[in-house]
Scaffold this motif. Structure first.
Motif, PDB file in Angstrom:
ATOM      1  N   ASP A 181     -69.472 -35.501  51.777  1.00 60.95           N
ATOM      2  CA  ASP A 181     -70.082 -35.918  53.045  1.00 60.95           C
ATOM      3  C   ASP A 181     -70.890 -34.793  53.684  1.00 60.95           C
ATOM      4  OD1 ASP A 181     -68.922 -38.326  52.704  1.00 60.95           O
ATOM      5  OD2 ASP A 181     -67.524 -38.203  54.386  1.00 60.95           O
ATOM      6  N   TYR A 182     -70.402 -33.558  53.538  1.00 62.83           N
ATOM      7  CA  TYR A 182     -71.101 -32.432  54.155  1.00 62.83           C
ATOM      8  C   TYR A 182     -72.496 -32.261  53.581  1.00 62.83           C
ATOM      9  CZ  TYR A 182     -67.194 -30.753  56.866  1.00 62.83           C
ATOM     10  OH  TYR A 182     -66.211 -30.642  57.810  1.00 62.83           O
ATOM     11  N   GLN A 184     -74.234 -34.577  52.069  1.00 58.29           N
ATOM     12  CA  GLN A 184     -75.060 -35.727  52.424  1.00 58.29           C
ATOM     13  C   GLN A 184     -75.557 -35.602  53.857  1.00 58.29           C
ATOM     14  OE1 GLN A 184     -72.717 -39.216  51.423  1.00 58.29           O
ATOM     15  NE2 GLN A 184     -73.392 -39.065  49.312  1.00 58.29           N
ATOM     16  N   ALA A 185     -74.654 -35.177  54.751  1.00 61.20           N
ATOM     17  CA  ALA A 185     -75.051 -35.017  56.147  1.00 61.20           C
ATOM     18  C   ALA A 185     -76.149 -33.960  56.267  1.00 61.20           C
ATOM     19  CB  ALA A 185     -73.849 -34.632  56.994  1.00 61.20           C
ATOM     20  N   ALA A 186     -76.003 -32.880  55.502  1.00 60.12           N
ATOM     21  CA  ALA A 186     -77.000 -31.807  55.557  1.00 60.12           C
ATOM     22  C   ALA A 186     -78.346 -32.307  55.053  1.00 60.12           C
ATOM     23  CB  ALA A 186     -76.533 -30.625  54.723  1.00 60.12           C
ATOM     24  N   LYS A 187     -78.309 -33.141  54.013  1.00 60.85           N
ATOM     25  CA  LYS A 187     -79.536 -33.713  53.472  1.00 60.85           C
ATOM     26  C   LYS A 187     -80.236 -34.536  54.554  1.00 60.85           C
ATOM     27  CE  LYS A 187     -79.089 -35.129  48.848  1.00 60.85           C
ATOM     28  NZ  LYS A 187     -78.780 -36.252  47.943  1.00 60.85           N
ATOM     29  N   ILE A 188     -79.424 -35.345  55.258  1.00 62.11           N
ATOM     30  CA  ILE A 188     -79.980 -36.202  56.301  1.00 62.11           C
ATOM     31  C   ILE A 188     -80.505 -35.365  57.466  1.00 62.11           C
ATOM     32  CG2 ILE A 188     -79.291 -37.885  58.053  1.00 62.11           C
ATOM     33  CD1 ILE A 188     -77.488 -39.080  55.786  1.00 62.11           C
ATOM     34  N   ASP A 189     -79.816 -34.263  57.760  1.00 61.81           N
ATOM     35  CA  ASP A 189     -80.265 -33.386  58.839  1.00 61.81           C
ATOM     36  C   ASP A 189     -81.463 -32.547  58.428  1.00 61.81           C
ATOM     37  OD1 ASP A 189     -78.392 -34.257  60.617  1.00 61.81           O
ATOM     38  OD2 ASP A 189     -76.920 -32.709  60.152  1.00 61.81           O
ATOM     39  N   GLY A 190     -81.876 -32.677  57.184  1.00 64.57           N
ATOM     40  CA  GLY A 190     -83.057 -31.954  56.721  1.00 64.57           C
ATOM     41  C   GLY A 190     -82.815 -30.476  56.470  1.00 64.57           C
ATOM     42  N   ALA A 191     -81.569 -30.117  56.152  1.00 60.04           N
ATOM     43  CA  ALA A 191     -81.253 -28.705  55.950  1.00 60.04           C
ATOM     44  C   ALA A 191     -81.809 -28.199  54.619  1.00 60.04           C
ATOM     45  CB  ALA A 191     -79.744 -28.504  55.991  1.00 60.04           C
ATOM     46  N   TYR A 199     -74.508 -22.453  56.420  1.00 56.58           N
ATOM     47  CA  TYR A 199     -73.747 -23.152  57.459  1.00 56.58           C
ATOM     48  C   TYR A 199     -72.647 -24.061  56.924  1.00 56.58           C
ATOM     49  CZ  TYR A 199     -77.430 -21.407  60.430  1.00 56.58           C
ATOM     50  OH  TYR A 199     -78.283 -20.593  61.080  1.00 56.58           O
ATOM     51  N   ILE A 200     -72.672 -24.375  55.627  1.00 56.90           N
ATOM     52  CA  ILE A 200     -71.606 -25.231  55.093  1.00 56.90           C
ATOM     53  C   ILE A 200     -70.770 -24.460  54.091  1.00 56.90           C
ATOM     54  CG2 ILE A 200     -71.065 -27.300  53.776  1.00 56.90           C
ATOM     55  CD1 ILE A 200     -73.556 -28.575  54.925  1.00 56.90           C
TER      56      ILE A 200
END
Lengths: 287, 355
Positions: A181-182, A184-191, A199-200
Motif C-alpha cells: 500500500d505504501y 501504491q500510495a506514493a505512486k498516486i502521490d506522484g513521489a 520518506y518510506i
C-alpha cells in the motif's frame, strides 16, 4: 489494593542467576582479580592497585591499537552499511531469483572465520594468489605482506566480503515487510524514486539499520580470527587491532596484569560506544 | 472531475486465462457518473479491489478500455490519471509532520508554496486536523492517520476520482460512524466522484448513492440502496443485503401462476412462462413476510429478539422461512400461517429476477 511483595520469586530466577554467574560474572571477576594484582606464577599474588590500568592507558602501544581499531571500524561501517542497503534495494522481491539471491548472500556468513582468513590469505598472495597476482600484472605494486596500505586494503576488502551480507539480509527483511500500500500510495502521490526511498523505505528500515550498525560495530571492534590468519597483525604492527594486541600481551608475553586491565578497558569502551550508538539512533522514537 | 466509462473490461492475474474461473474480473461495461458517490460491495475475493485497482491504474486490464470522460486512460499511470486512493491500512509518511504529509502530493507536482499552504490549511480544517498540523504524523491514532491519507487526496484540486479501499477496517467501531458521516458530508461539499470498496453493507448503503454489488468477479446489480432492498436483481443480492437476508424458496410456474409447494403465491407483475427453462425461485424479504390466519402453513422453529423487532425462523417442510415481527406484536406459537406481500414478492430464474 496493594501489590504483595513475594520474595519467593527469587527461587524461580535462581537457576538463571547461577547460569549467568558461571558464564559471565565469574570469568569477568577473575579478570578483575588479575587486573589489580601482580603475579609471577605459583599462585603468588601481590597487590598492584590501579598500576596496570595507568600503564595501559598511558602506553602508546595501546593508543595505536585503539586508533587502528577505530579507523578500521569506521571504514567498514561506512562501506558495509550503504553497500548492504544498496544491494538489498536491488534484490528482487518475488520470483525464482529471490531464493538464489538469498542463498548467495548467506554463503559468506556460513564460512568459518579462520577459513575466510585462509581463503583471502591465499587469494591475495602477491606471487600466486588470483587477486595478488592479478593486481600486480595490472601494474599495481601490491604486496600485502610488506606494505601496510595494501594490507589494510586486503583486510577491509575481506571484511566487506564477509559481512556485507549480514546488512543485506537484515535490510532485505525490513524492505519486504513494508506493505505494498505504501508504494501504491506514493505512486498516486506522484513521489519520485528518491522520495520513496527517503520518506518510506529509509524510515521503515530505521530499526533494522540500527541493529545492523550495532552488530557490525561490535563485531568489527572485536575482530580477531580473520585478521590473524590473513596478516598476523602485520606487516609490523600495522594491522594489530585491539583484540590481536590483547592476545599478544596475554598469551605471547604472558603479561597477565596489564592484559587483564586492557581487557576491562576494552570491554568498557565497547559497552560505552554501543550504548552511545543505541541512544543516538533511537533518540527520535521516544519523542 | 470526470465521468468514468468501463468498456468491456476484463482482468485476469494469470498470463493465459482459459476458463471462466481464471478471470478475477469478468466482462463488464459500466458508466460511473461525474460527481457520484459509488460503493463497490461484495464478499471477500469477489473482484472489487481488482476493479478498484484497474480504475486507479495500479493494474492494467487484460482486455477492455477505461475512459475518463472521452479520454482513453487504459495505459495511463495512477499519476497521469490524477486519482486519489485511500487504502485499508492508513499510509502516512512517518518522518513528516501532518502538514508535510498533506503537502507532499502538491510538492511532488511542483505547486507554488503559497498555493500549497492555502490548500493544506483548507483541507486540514475540513478534516478537523487544523490544530495538529505541526505534529508528527506517526503520533496520531488510526483514524487520524486515515484522515491524513484522505487529506492527501483532497488537497489536489483537480483529482478525477477519490477511491476508498475498505478504509474503515482498522478504525475503532465508535469512530467508524463519525468518519463515515464525515465522508458523506465531504462528498456533499466537494461533489467529487468517489468510489468506496467494502464488504460491509452498512458502510456501502449509508455512503453511496449508487451501489455496485459484485459476486464472483461480475457485477450483479447496480442500484440505489432502496433498489437493492426492494428489487434485488439476483438472489445473491437478496442474501447479501439485508439482515437477515431474503427468503429464497423453490417454486414452479403453472400457466402464469406461481406455486410454492402446491400453494399459489401472488407476485409483483407476471412471469413469462416462455422465457426459457431453468431453476425457478421465489424471493421475499423477511420484512415483507407476516403471520396471517390463512396462507402457507409453517412450524415456528425459533425467535431471536434483536431490539425493535424479533427475527422468527419458521419451517414449511424442509424450507426455512424467516420473518420480522415488530416489537409488541403478538406472535403465534407452534403452528401458524404466513403470507408474503405480493408487491415485494419476486421470481428468479437461475438466480436472476424475471418478474
Amino acid at each position: 489494593m496493594y501489590k504483595q511483595l513475594n520474595q519467593k520469586a527469587w527461587f524461580l530466577v535462581a537457576p538463571v542467576v547461577a547460569l549467568v554467574a558461571f558464564n559471565a560474572i565469574i570469568p569477568l571477576m577473575t579478570v578483575v582479580n588479575f587486573s589489580v594484582q601482580e603475579t609471577f606464577g605459583d599462585n603468588v599474588f601481590f597487590w598492584a592497585g590501579v598500576d596496570w590500568f595507568e600503564q595501559v592507558l598511558h602506553s602508546s602501544r595501546f593508543h595505536d591499537a585503539l586508533l587502528r581499531q577505530i579507523l578500521f571500524t569506521a571504514i567498514i561501517l561506512l562501506i558495509e552499511v550503504p553497500l548492504g542497503l544498496i544491494v538489498a534495494l536491488a534484490m528482487p522481491r518475488k520470483g525464482p531469483w529471490v531464493s538464489v539471491c538469498l542463498v548467495t548472500m548467506a554463503l559468506p556468513l556460513l564460512i568459518p572465520w579462520n577459513v575466510v582468513g585462509a581463503m583471502w590469505n591465499i587469494f591475495a598472495l602477491p606471487e600466486i594468489g588470483l587477486m595478488g597476482k592479478g593486481l600486480r600484472s595490472l601494474g599495481f605494486d601490491f604486496n600485502y605482506t610488506r606494505q601496510p596500505l595494501t594490507a589494510w586494503f586486503t583486510v577491509v576488502l575481506m571484511d566487506v566480503w564477509h559481512w556485507t551480507s549480514l546488512v543485506v539480509l537484515l535490510c532485505y527483511a525490513g524492505l519486504v515487510s513494508i506493505p505494498n500500500d505504501y508504494y501504491q500510495a506514493a505512486k498516486i502521490d506522484g513521489a519520485s524514486a528518491w522520495s520513496v526511498f527517503r520518506y518510506i523505505q529509509l524510515p521503515k528500515l530505521k530499526r533494522v539499520l540500527t541493529i545492523a550498525i550495532l552488530l557490525r560495530f561490535m563485531d568489527s571492534f572485536m575482530i580477531y580470527t580473520e585478521v590473524v590468519v590473513l596478516t598476523g597483525g602485520g606487516p609490523g604492527n600495522s594491522t594489530t587491532f585491539l583484540s590481536i594486541d590483547l592476545v599478544k600481551m596475554a598469551l605471547g608475553q604472558f603479561d597477565l596484569g596489564p592484559a587483564a586491565a586492557m581487557s576491562l578497558i576494552y570491554f568498557l569502551i565497547i559497552l560505552l560506544l554501543s550504548w552511545l550508538f543505541y541512544t543516538v539512533m533511537t533518540r527520535n522514537e521516544a519523542r | 472531475m470526470a465521468k468514468i466509462t468501463l468498456d468491456r473490461l476484463r482482468h485476469s492475474y494469470m498470463p493465459n486465462p482459459q476458463g471462466a474461473e481464471d478471470w478475477a474480473l469478468k466482462e463488464m461495461t459500466q458508466e460511473l457518473e461525474d460527481g457520484g458517490a459509488y460503493a463497490l460491495l461484495g464478499p471477500s475475493g469477489c473482484g472489487k479491489t481488482t476493479l478498484l485497482n484497474l480504475i486507479s491504474g495500479l493494474l492494467r486490464p487484460t482486455v477492455g478500455r477505461i475512459l475518463f470522460d472521452d479520454a482513453d486512460v487504459t495505459g495511463a499511470t495512477p499519476e497521469q490519471r490524477n486519482i486519489a486512493q485511500v487504502f485499508q491500512f492508513p499510509v502516512i509518511y512517518d518522518t513528516m509532520t501532518v502538514y508535510d504529509n498533506l503537502a507532499f502530493p502538491l510538492r511532488n507536482r511542483g505547486v507554488p508554496a503559497a498555493e500549497i499552504d492555502k490548500r493544506v490549511r483548507e483541507v486540514g480544517a475540513m478534516l478537523d486536523l487544523g490544530h495538529m498540523l505541526k505534529k508528527r504524523a506517526s503520533g496520531l491514532t488510526a483514524d487520524g492517520k486515515q484522515k491524513i491519507s484522505l487529506g492527501r487526496g483532497l488537497v489536489r484540486s483537480d483529482v478525477n476520482v477519490i477511491m476508498f479501499d475498505e478504509p474503515l477496517t482498522v478504525i475503532d467501531p465508535h469512530l467508524k460512524w463519525v468518519l463515515r458521516s464525515k465522508l458523506k458530508e465531504l462528498h456533499h461539499r466537494i461533489r467529487r466522484t468517489m468510489i468506496y470498496v467494502t464488504h460491509d453493507q452498512t458502510e456501502a448503503l449509508t455512503f453511496a448513492d449508487q451501489v455496485v454489488v459484485m459476486n464472483n468477479g461480475e457485477v450483479v446489480q447496480v442500484g440505489t440502496p432502496v433498489d437493492l432492498f426492494e428489487r434485488p436483481a439476483h438472489t445473491f443480492v437478496g442474501h447479501f443485503i439485508g439482515s437477515p437476508g431474503m427468503n429464497v424458496l423453490p417454486c414452479s410456474l403453472d400457466g402464469g401462476r406461481v406455486d410454492f409447494m402446491g400453494q399459489p403465491v401472488e407476485t409483483l407483475g407476471t412471469v413469462q412462462a416462455s422465457s426459457g427453462n431453468g431453476k425457478l425461485e421465489l424471493g421475499v424479504r423477511p420484512e415483507f413476510t407476516r403471520f396471517d390466519s390463512i396462507g402457507i402453513p409453517v412450524e415456528i422453529v425459533k425467535a431471536a429478539d434483536v431490539g425493535r423487532f424479533r427475527i422468527v425462523e419458521t419451517r414449511h417442510r424442509e424450507h426455512r422461512i424467516r420473518l420480522l415481527v415488530p416489537e409488541g406484536q403478538p406472535m403465534p406459537s407452534g403452528h401458524a400461517y404466513v403470507r408474503f406481500d405480493p408487491k415485494h414478492t419476486h421470481v428468479y430464474r437461475d438466480g436472476w429476477l424475471v418478474n
